[in-house]
Design an enzyme around this catalytic site. Structure first.
Site, PDB file in Angstrom:
ATOM      1  N   THR A 148       0.835  -1.211   0.000  1.00 38.65           N
ATOM      2  CA  THR A 148       0.000   0.000   0.000  1.00 38.65           C
ATOM      3  C   THR A 148       0.867   1.258   0.000  1.00 38.65           C
ATOM      4  OG1 THR A 148      -0.125  -0.075   2.413  1.00 38.65           O
ATOM      5  CG2 THR A 148      -1.936  -1.127   1.187  1.00 38.65           C
ATOM      6  N   HIS A 195       6.425   0.560  13.304  1.00 41.70           N
ATOM      7  CA  HIS A 195       5.754   0.148  12.069  1.00 41.70           C
ATOM      8  C   HIS A 195       5.980  -1.336  11.822  1.00 41.70           C
ATOM      9  CE1 HIS A 195       9.426  -0.176   9.490  1.00 41.70           C
ATOM     10  NE2 HIS A 195       9.912   0.662  10.394  1.00 41.70           N
ATOM     11  N   HIS A 239       3.864  -5.151   9.820  1.00 37.69           N
ATOM     12  CA  HIS A 239       2.675  -5.802   9.266  1.00 37.69           C
ATOM     13  C   HIS A 239       1.940  -6.560  10.373  1.00 37.69           C
ATOM     14  CE1 HIS A 239       3.946  -4.536   5.373  1.00 37.69           C
ATOM     15  NE2 HIS A 239       4.954  -5.373   5.281  1.00 37.69           N
TER      16      HIS A 239
END
EC number: 2.8.2.-
Length: 299
Positions: free
Chosen positions: A26, A82, A84
């Site tokens: 993204t 940060h 996933h």
């Protein structure tokens, strides 16, 4: 008297933690690199949450460890984390001050196509790294036509569970409850959610609202980021209209697209109330409120 004491506000800023639980493909690497470029200048820490096999669901014991790290690791504050990882509700663990969540999402079919080719050919960010599906030359169109598993509608189910969180129902493909929970979290638990297609505006809003972290981000992205940070998947071929139409027949696409449109509408609403347009460019609005009629009067 126009707000809290300056030293109190400063303490709050120094204790701030942002979590960017990145959805794969993204433009997350592109945005994260902006944070890395600014961390020394703006004096904050950036930490990557590296989960085994990129599993977005943490074990219960790891959830406890993660929450404890985030809230008590004073040496890493202010901090920008940060990784996933799907959304985690810090309130469940008795935390009084929750971190600030942000994220970026993308048109679901475009995200899947990018991920499909990424697994086969990698990108220009780390071109020498061998990818899991390297050697498979089959195009996305061919995969869809043959009913392959890597391009099946079920593979679209990713952005909803990332926002839904760590409940089992979040990962039940096609769950209406999961989508409703994802929408609820986006509105109530996320400070700002941008879209890949309008990444610069997302960065501009973050700089205006959270300058402690993002001061200088917009100019950096405009002058350097668009060229050096935008990670491009190699060998990517756009799908045909027939392929897109076939995927759009699935209920899973309809739900993921509904969530994407919901996020886009919310982002555009926030942007419309934060900027003005002049000669085709956007400018952040200055402060539009002040305090008056303050009693009792100070001597």
């Amino acid at each position: 008297m126009d707000g809290p004491r300056p030293d109190a506000a400063l303490d709050e800023e120094e204790d701030m933690v942002i979590i960017y639980n990145r959805v794969p493909k993204t433009a997350s690497t592109s945005f994260t690199n902006i944070a890395y470029d600014l961390c020394a200048k703006n004096k904050y820490h950036v930490l990557h949450i590296n989960t085994t096999k990129n599993n977005p669901v943490m074990s219960l014991q790891d959830q406890v460890r993660f929450v404890k790290n985030i809230t008590s690791w004073k040496e890493m504050k202010p901090g920008f984390y940060h990784g996933h990882v799907s959304y985690l509700d810090f309130a469940k663990f008795g935390v009084k001050k929750k971190p600030i969540y942000i994220n970026v999402i993308r048109d679901p079919i475009e995200r899947l196509v990018s991920y499909y080719y990424f697994l086969r050919f990698g990108d220009d960010y780390r071109p020498g790294l061998r990818r899991r599906k390297q050697g498979d030359k089959k195009t996305f169109d061919e995969c869809v036509a043959e009913g392959g598993s890597d391009c099946a509608p079920e593979k679209l189910w990713l952005q909803i569970p990332f926002f839904c969180g760590h409940s089992s129902e979040c990962w039940n493909v096609g769950s209406r409850w999961a989508m409703d929970q994802a929408k609820y979290n986006l509105i109530n638990e996320y400070f700002l959610v941008g879209v890949t297609e309008e990444l610069e505006d997302f960065i501009m809003l973050l700089e205006a609202a959270l300058p402690r972290f993002f001061r200088g981000a917009t100019e950096l992205y405009r002058t350097v980021g668009k060229k050096s940070h935008l990670r491009k998947t190699t060998e990517k071929k756009l799908p045909t209209k027939q392929t897109i139409a076939k995927l759009q027949q699935s209920d899973i696409w309809k739900m993921e697209n509904e969530f994407y449109e919901f996020a886009l509408e919310q982002f555009q609403f926030i942007r419309a109330h934060a900027v003005r347009e002049k000669d085709g460019d956007l400018y952040i609005l200055s402060q539009n409120f002040f305090y008056e009629k303050i009693y009792p009067k100070s001597n």
